[in-house]
Design a protein around this motif. Structure first.
Motif, mmCIF file in Angstrom:
data_model
loop_
_atom_site.group_PDB
_atom_site.id
_atom_site.type_symbol
_atom_site.label_atom_id
_atom_site.label_comp_id
_atom_site.label_asym_id
_atom_site.label_seq_id
_atom_site.Cartn_x
_atom_site.Cartn_y
_atom_site.Cartn_z
ATOM 1 N N GLN A 54 -9.436 -25.101 7.855
ATOM 2 C CA GLN A 54 -8.482 -24.078 8.256
ATOM 3 C C GLN A 54 -8.510 -23.880 9.762
ATOM 4 O O GLN A 54 -7.457 -23.788 10.408
ATOM 5 C CB GLN A 54 -8.826 -22.777 7.536
ATOM 6 N N GLU A 58 -5.557 -23.984 12.767
ATOM 7 C CA GLU A 58 -5.300 -22.871 13.676
ATOM 8 C C GLU A 58 -5.389 -23.322 15.128
ATOM 9 O O GLU A 58 -4.575 -22.927 15.973
ATOM 10 C CB GLU A 58 -6.303 -21.752 13.403
ATOM 11 N N THR A 115 -11.343 -17.664 13.060
ATOM 12 C CA THR A 115 -11.168 -18.085 11.681
ATOM 13 C C THR A 115 -12.024 -17.184 10.788
ATOM 14 O O THR A 115 -13.245 -17.230 10.823
ATOM 15 C CB THR A 115 -11.606 -19.552 11.508
ATOM 16 N N TRP A 116 -11.351 -16.329 10.008
ATOM 17 C CA TRP A 116 -11.970 -15.407 9.054
ATOM 18 C C TRP A 116 -12.532 -14.149 9.730
ATOM 19 O O TRP A 116 -12.709 -14.080 10.951
ATOM 20 C CB TRP A 116 -13.037 -16.081 8.195
ATOM 21 N N HIS A 137 -5.655 -13.798 14.462
ATOM 22 C CA HIS A 137 -4.614 -14.372 13.604
ATOM 23 C C HIS A 137 -5.045 -14.483 12.140
ATOM 24 O O HIS A 137 -4.241 -14.831 11.291
ATOM 25 C CB HIS A 137 -4.232 -15.762 14.107
ATOM 26 N N ASP A 138 -6.314 -14.174 11.851
ATOM 27 C CA ASP A 138 -6.804 -14.418 10.492
ATOM 28 C C ASP A 138 -7.822 -13.358 10.083
ATOM 29 O O ASP A 138 -8.849 -13.665 9.508
ATOM 30 C CB ASP A 138 -7.422 -15.819 10.414
ATOM 31 N N ASN A 154 -3.697 -8.158 16.190
ATOM 32 C CA ASN A 154 -3.757 -9.034 15.019
ATOM 33 C C ASN A 154 -2.343 -9.393 14.558
ATOM 34 O O ASN A 154 -1.490 -8.510 14.440
ATOM 35 C CB ASN A 154 -4.498 -8.294 13.895
ATOM 36 N N ARG A 156 -1.855 -11.211 11.651
ATOM 37 C CA ARG A 156 -1.874 -11.479 10.216
ATOM 38 C C ARG A 156 -1.130 -10.387 9.450
ATOM 39 O O ARG A 156 -1.119 -9.225 9.848
ATOM 40 C CB ARG A 156 -3.321 -11.574 9.719
ATOM 41 N N ASP A 159 -2.948 -7.424 4.205
ATOM 42 C CA ASP A 159 -3.486 -7.930 2.939
ATOM 43 C C ASP A 159 -3.372 -6.904 1.812
ATOM 44 O O ASP A 159 -3.307 -7.280 0.647
ATOM 45 C CB ASP A 159 -4.951 -8.346 3.128
ATOM 46 N N SER A 266 -4.898 -17.633 0.641
ATOM 47 C CA SER A 266 -5.759 -18.762 0.998
ATOM 48 C C SER A 266 -5.709 -19.868 -0.047
ATOM 49 O O SER A 266 -6.087 -21.012 0.217
ATOM 50 C CB SER A 266 -7.213 -18.300 1.175
ATOM 51 N N SER A 313 -2.779 -19.615 7.869
ATOM 52 C CA SER A 313 -3.032 -18.998 9.169
ATOM 53 C C SER A 313 -2.613 -19.864 10.353
ATOM 54 O O SER A 313 -2.787 -19.454 11.501
ATOM 55 C CB SER A 313 -4.524 -18.652 9.301
ATOM 56 N N THR A 316 0.246 -17.927 12.042
ATOM 57 C CA THR A 316 -0.189 -16.707 12.714
ATOM 58 C C THR A 316 -0.994 -17.029 13.977
ATOM 59 O O THR A 316 -0.984 -16.266 14.936
ATOM 60 C CB THR A 316 -1.006 -15.802 11.773
#
Length: 350
Positions: A54, A58, A115-116, A137-138, A154, A156, A159, A266, A313, A316
């Motif tokens: 991922q 990105e 990432t995450w 972004h994630d 952000n 994203r 959620d 995801s 992602s 994003t």
């Protein structure tokens, strides 16, 4: 040496000195400092280790945005330069050093990533204290809810809306009892579990089991699947991705779990589609609606890298770099508080 030679030598030395002062002033002094130097942007992605399938996407999407910005002249003629650091879920120990290097050594004006959630939980406080604007972004909204960070933004989607949409779908299918399975009681997994616990009753759904595997790197889910199967749920909620999806779905099929698997965006992973499409027929996941803008981005991404975006992602991450550029245009390339305020003014950015 005659008078004519002396005059020529003096004129030559004056010219050399003038050139030296001009060069020094252009690169070192006053308001003209680094006028033509690139604007350095720090990037934090999982380039190896957990989530690298991922993070690589990105990183590529961020580079694509940067190349498009530079092709149009950059920021008032100054090019953007992306300096990337590798931080993944299984390499969180390097996160403070990576952030400190970007800020203290590379002297970045702004940052994108991570990432995450987990790397962001480590890096964002450092970046915020240094007053370096960062566009993520994630990350879930849990990063912002934990503490009010003035310099973190952000791109994203929310959620909470995605999870509620999935719960509404489960309700429409007559699902009343759900078991949850998650790799960790932290980060994104904790956020998803917390919101499901909070909202499930609104949809007539009861959480009958919540199993924490306590190992984000596991590839053997059979013990956990067997435990959950014994609780007789109507469905299982499992956050799957390119690292976990195929193994989990294969093992669920082998053990005849026999109920739908629900997941978040995801699960929309092209790697899984190529590796285990046959066992994906029993999984339902939510995904943001794809706009015309997304289609154009995907086409450019595929033209640049030979394949379409493989993870949710990617777009994003592209948006994060583009938003950063819009902010920098408003500040003539300046960072700090001015850039923070400029990015805040882009709240309606699409």
């Amino acid at each position: 040496m005659n008078q004519t030679s002396k005059k020529a030598l003096i004129i030559c030395l004056i010219l050399i000195a003038a050139i030296g002062v001009a060069v020094y002033g252009r690169t070192q002094g006053g308001d003209s400092q680094l006028v033509d130097a690139p604007i350095k942007i720090g990037g934090v992605f999982a380039l190896t280790g957990l989530g690298s399938w991922q993070g690589e996407q990105e990183f590529k999407a961020s580079k694509l945005a940067l190349e498009e910005i530079n092709a149009k002249g950059g920021i008032d003629g100054r090019m953007l330069e992306l300096i990337a650091e590798d931080v993944s879920l299984d390499k969180l120990k390097v996160a403070p050093a990576a952030a400190s290097k970007l800020i203290g050594v590379d002297k970045v004006t702004a940052m994108v990533g991570t990432t995450w959630d987990e790397p962001a939980q480590v890096i964002v406080p450092i970046v915020d204290a240094a007053k370096i604007p960062m566009v993520g972004h994630d990350q879930t909204r849990s990063i912002e809810k934990a503490q009010s960070y003035g310099y973190f933004f952000n791109t994203r989607h929310q959620d909470e809306i995605a999870i509620d949409t999935l719960l509404a779908h489960a309700q429409s299918k007559g699902i009343r009892k759900v078991a949850m399975l998650r790799p960790l009681a932290a980060g994104f997994y904790q956020f998803v579990a917390d919101h499901i616990h909070k909202s499930a009753a609104n949809y007539g759904i009861t959480i009958i089991d919540d199993v924490n595997m306590n190992n984000s790197a596991t590839t053997d889910f059979r013990t956990f699947i067997t435990k959950i199967k014994a609780s007789k749920p109507d469905a299982v909620f499992m956050v799957v991705n390119g690292f976990t999806e195929c193994n989990f779905l294969r093992q669920a099929s082998e053990l005849k779990l026999g109920v739908p698997v629900l997941s978040v965006d995801s699960a929309q992973d092209y790697k899984s589609l190529s590796d285990c499409a046959k066992v994906m027929e029993n999984i339902t996941f939510v995904y943001p609606k794809k706009s015309a803008g997304y289609a154009a981005f995907a086409q450019r991404f595929e033209s640049r890298y030979g394949v379409p975006p493989q993870t949710p992602s990617a777009v994003t991450a592209y948006d994060s770099m583009m938003m950063l550029a819009e902010g920098l245009k408003k500040t003539d390339g300046k960072g700090g508080e001015a850039l923070r305020e400029a990015i805040k003014s882009l709240s309606g950015y699409k």
